[in-house]
Design a protein around this motif. Structure first.
Motif, PDB file in Angstrom:
ATOM      1  N   GLY A 161      50.705  37.503  29.662  1.00 19.58           N
ATOM      2  CA  GLY A 161      50.874  37.368  28.223  1.00 19.58           C
ATOM      3  C   GLY A 161      50.222  38.543  27.503  1.00 19.58           C
ATOM      4  N   PRO A 162      49.323  38.281  26.546  1.00 21.51           N
ATOM      5  CA  PRO A 162      48.654  39.381  25.843  1.00 21.51           C
ATOM      6  C   PRO A 162      47.662  40.145  26.702  1.00 21.51           C
ATOM      7  N   GLN A 163      47.332  39.611  27.868  1.00 13.67           N
ATOM      8  CA  GLN A 163      46.437  40.276  28.830  1.00 13.67           C
ATOM      9  C   GLN A 163      45.137  40.738  28.163  1.00 13.67           C
ATOM     10  N   LEU A 164      44.319  39.753  27.791  1.00 15.20           N
ATOM     11  CA  LEU A 164      43.069  40.059  27.106  1.00 15.20           C
ATOM     12  C   LEU A 164      42.049  40.746  28.004  1.00 15.20           C
ATOM     13  N   ASP A 165      42.117  40.502  29.303  1.00  9.97           N
ATOM     14  CA  ASP A 165      41.151  41.064  30.252  1.00  9.97           C
ATOM     15  C   ASP A 165      39.717  40.759  29.837  1.00  9.97           C
ATOM     16  N   ALA A 166      39.484  39.526  29.383  1.00  9.30           N
ATOM     17  CA  ALA A 166      38.135  39.093  29.021  1.00  9.30           C
ATOM     18  C   ALA A 166      37.375  38.542  30.221  1.00  9.30           C
ATOM     19  N   VAL A 167      38.097  37.990  31.194  1.00 11.59           N
ATOM     20  CA  VAL A 167      37.480  37.377  32.366  1.00 11.59           C
ATOM     21  C   VAL A 167      37.642  38.321  33.550  1.00 11.59           C
ATOM     22  N   ILE A 168      36.530  38.689  34.150  1.00 14.81           N
ATOM     23  CA  ILE A 168      36.542  39.687  35.225  1.00 14.81           C
ATOM     24  C   ILE A 168      36.672  39.031  36.602  1.00 14.81           C
ATOM     25  N   ALA A 169      36.255  37.754  36.723  1.00 24.33           N
ATOM     26  CA  ALA A 169      36.345  37.006  37.984  1.00 24.33           C
ATOM     27  C   ALA A 169      36.141  35.533  37.689  1.00 24.33           C
ATOM     28  N   THR A 170      36.707  34.674  38.535  1.00 23.87           N
ATOM     29  CA  THR A 170      36.429  33.246  38.441  1.00 23.87           C
ATOM     30  C   THR A 170      35.731  32.777  39.711  1.00 23.87           C
ATOM     31  N   ALA A 171      35.020  31.681  39.580  1.00 24.77           N
ATOM     32  CA  ALA A 171      34.225  31.158  40.689  1.00 24.77           C
ATOM     33  C   ALA A 171      35.128  30.608  41.791  1.00 24.77           C
ATOM     34  N   PRO A 172      34.643  30.549  43.022  1.00 24.17           N
ATOM     35  CA  PRO A 172      35.416  29.942  44.114  1.00 24.17           C
ATOM     36  C   PRO A 172      35.769  28.490  43.800  1.00 24.17           C
TER      37      PRO A 172
END
Length: 494
Positions: A44-55
């Motif tokens: 979508g808008p590709q905010l790139d706010a989140v760099i990684a999510t937890a396992p």
């Protein structure tokens, strides 16, 4: 890089319709937030706010405990990626640390988990918390790319806690943790239309947080309301034997949510830093409206004529260079495992060896200055003078002389266009450096919008007056008359 995000497909269009409105406070499930990340952060808008999510197993384990009576049970939180978490790498956005899985929680993260929070992932940031060199673009890092502002995706999210501010505004978590040395919580909060609180330095542990300044660094909450920020702060605050700055923290820890529901402005004396409001008509109009709202709610408005001494900022920079060199060398030397770099000189060499990826948009002039900042006597003099000008002869004197309960000014100007070639275009708006250098509390609360771009209102007071600042901010939040439309998730000109 290390642990990948969950990639959920085919949901973007459906989920865009499910986005929360402005200042929504309802907590939702991790699955809902992960789906929203997939829909508007990864695509979508590709905010790139989140760099990684937890396992997945870590999230599932935290969910199993969500039915407890812990104060943050089931609340989903994102953590800025210069704060260590045991199940994800901590990179500061740098490719030099892309595999830095230290396997430990920063004490503040451990406190959040104990309080029942579900740590969903890590947020992008201005690389090295925007303390590397010239021409930086807030929210850009070698690992995470360029974070975008949900209110105008071609505009800056400010930094360095860019991802935390954008993620909260976009509804990617209930709340987030940012860090600040000077403006790195409050500016992203302002331009992303959320609440950001920089507490008194020493209220929250800095152990296992990648450092800039032992004098000024602190972590703080970012949320959609003052009450939520205070609830998150409750879980974060407290003394840590490994961080001497927090020695007095337990004496000042209270229930920061207490009194917020009934907080009012009757008889509260508000010190207005008019000269720090800048000259942009839209910001000045919003500021006047906020002052009128507070006056209508019973506050006493006190105009204050203040001009900062240029020596304050000059000496602050001397302090930051010296403390960064000492702090980053100690942090890197103490990392477990076998990281590719162990000191600042190694970082500089790494960037030069990876210039195409790291140095195209962002120099390392500051790193090189810090490497040469070894004059202890000059540092001590600069530290004493900058703190005196910001604290004893700054906030303390202004509040005492004018008998006010809090100082206010606009936090920052509206978000500027993202410009990777020329870097950021900050406006001369705000007085946050006073609180940053003094180590005093600073709260930014949404004040309204200028041409659909959010602008925050700053509340500042003296050391350990965190609860007072939060109460006054919550009272203003209730009195505010300016509308707060939701993010558009489009370019500003569309």
């Amino acid at each position: 890089m290390g642990f990948p995000r969950f990639k959920l497909v085919g949901l973007a269009s459906a989920l865009l319709a499910l986005l929360p409105g402005p200042l929504a406070t309802a907590q939702e499930s991790p699955e809902t937030y992960l789906a929203r990340i997939a829909a508007i952060d990864d695509s979508g808008p590709q905010l790139d706010a989140v760099i990684a999510t937890a396992p997945q197993d870590a999230i599932a384990a935290a969910q199993r405990q969500a039915g407890s009576s812990a104060p943050l049970a089931g609340h989903v939180v994102l953590i800025k990626d210069n704060i260590e978490t045991r199940d994800m790498p901590t990179t500061a956005g740098s490719l030099a640390l892309k595999d830095n899985a230290a396997g430990r929680d920063a004490p503040l993260v451990a406190r959040l988990r104990k309080a029942g929070a579900i740590i969903l992932g890590k947020t992008n940031l201005s690389e090295w918390a925007n303390f590397r060199g010239d021409h930086s673009s807030s929210g850009w890092s070698g690992v995470g790319g360029q974070t975008r502002n949900p209110y105008a995706t071609d505009r800056s999210p400010c930094g360095s806690s860019a991802g935390s501010g954008a993620a909260v505004a976009a509804g990617l978590a209930w709340a987030a943790v940012g860090t600040e040395t000077d403006g790195s919580i409050t500016c992203p909060a302002s331009v992303n239309g959320v609440v950001g609180f920089k507490p008194t330095v020493g209220l929250v542990s800095r152990t296992h947080i990648i450092p800039i300044s032992a004098s000024q660094d602190t972590a703080g909450p970012m949320a959609t309301s003052v009450a939520d920020a205070a609830l998150l702060l409750n879980a974060m605050a407290g003394s840590d034997p490994a961080d001497t700055a927090t020695a007095e923290a337990d004496k000042h820890v209270v229930d920061f949510t207490r009194g917020l529901v009934d907080a009012n402005l009757k008889g509260v004396r508000i010190g207005v830093l008019r000269k720090q409001a800048g000259k942009l008509p839209g910001v000045l109009s919003l500021f006047d409206r906020a002052i009128a709202d507070m006056k209508r709610a019973g506050a006493e408005i006190v105009e204050i004529d203040y001009e900062p001494d240029d020596a304050m900022g000059r000496d602050e920079y001397t302090v930051l260079l010296y403390e960064f060199r000492e702090g980053i060398d100690a942090y890197l030397a103490g990392l477990p495992g076998d990281p590719p770099i162990r000191d600042l000189a190694g970082l500089i060499a790494f960037d030069e060896a990876h210039a195409a990826e790291e140095l195209r948009w962002y120099g390392q002039e500051t790193f090189k200055e810090a490497l040469e900042a070894t004059d202890a006597e000059a540092y001590e003099k600069a530290r004493e003078n900058s703190r005196r000008l910001a604290g004893a002869e700054g906030i303390d004197k202004l509040m005492r002389d004018h008998r006010v309960d809090v100082l206010i000014a606009p936090t920052a100007g509206p978000a500027w266009p993202i410009d990777l070639v020329n870097g950021d275009h900050f406006m001369d708006v705000g007085a946050g450096s006073l609180a940053a250098i003094a180590g005093y509390p600073h709260l930014s609360v949404p004040m309204g919008q200028v041409e659909r771009l959010p602008v925050g209102l700053s509340f500042m007071a003296g050391q350990w007056q965190d609860a007072r600042v939060l109460r006054i901010g919550a009272a203003y939040e209730r009195a505010r008359s300016a509308p707060l439309p939701p993010p558009s998730f489009r370019d500003w000109h569309e």
